[in-house]
Design an enzyme around this catalytic site. Sequence first.
Site, PDB file in Angstrom:
ATOM      1  N   CYS A  41       0.881  -7.716  -2.272  1.00 57.40           N
ATOM      2  CA  CYS A  41       1.747  -8.555  -1.442  1.00 57.40           C
ATOM      3  C   CYS A  41       1.916  -7.973  -0.045  1.00 57.40           C
ATOM      4  CB  CYS A  41       3.105  -8.752  -2.091  1.00 57.40           C
ATOM      5  SG  CYS A  41       4.072 -10.017  -1.237  1.00 57.40           S
ATOM      6  N   CYS A 100      -2.241 -13.459   3.720  1.00 56.28           N
ATOM      7  CA  CYS A 100      -1.560 -13.425   2.426  1.00 56.28           C
ATOM      8  C   CYS A 100      -2.619 -13.460   1.341  1.00 56.28           C
ATOM      9  CB  CYS A 100      -0.634 -14.634   2.292  1.00 56.28           C
ATOM     10  SG  CYS A 100       0.100 -14.835   0.648  1.00 56.28           S
TER      11      CYS A 100
END
Length: 261
Positions: free
Chosen positions: A64, A182
Amino acid sequence: METEVPAILRARQAVAPDERFTFHSSRMRMTHVTPEQLRAMDADSDRCAAELSDARVDVLGYACLVAIMSTGLGYHRTSEQRLHARTAENGAPAPVVTSAGALVHGLHTIGARRIALLAPYMRPLTRTVVDYLTHEGIEVLDYEALEIPDNLDVAAHDPARLPGLARALEYTDADAVVLSACVQMPSLGAIEEAEQLLGKPVVSAAVCTAHQMLRALDLDAVAPGAGHLLSGPYARTPWPGASRETGRGKGTEQRIGGGTV
């Protein structure tokens, strides 16, 4: 992380057929991409590192990006060192790559000092990513926040939309374009299309993470279909963690650990 990094490594077998990779994952819980859930998720990363080191992985990837970047400027270095320490305490020291640190290093590797960027986050979190990259010496000329709050919806976003979205950015003066800041938002299948459309090197958080994982394993960072960074010129770029951590060296099988959301 759990789809695109293995896909890159499978594609790599076309150029390195004797190599094999196994992929192991441990999940930090998070359903909505908010600062509160991101902080709670990051606090769970120590558990994930310990669990993955039980499998004696050869490299560990923290997936993440925004959980790292929202914790504080430069935090990827602290996280990588701390999680490596967790694996060492468990008797299975493994190098650690964070997607946040990998994106920073990947952009520096290709000499990208000015970029344009796409991110699925809400605008305030996307601004956090921009500020983090700016602190690392990378100027973000333009960005688009897709403002997708639900983590599963981020994963379901159609990557075929990304080249068109990137083309709407002010990218003319950019050295490179980040198609997905991401690892949750898929983009691998659109990387090379975007490079042809924009006439610029195009990377993603997942591509940069794969590059750094391969270098942490002391393997040539090359894989077809993943864009400029993995096309060959940067195959032996030094891994920035080499001074403090050592992978287990070259072998026919490598075990990949992924801490994911």
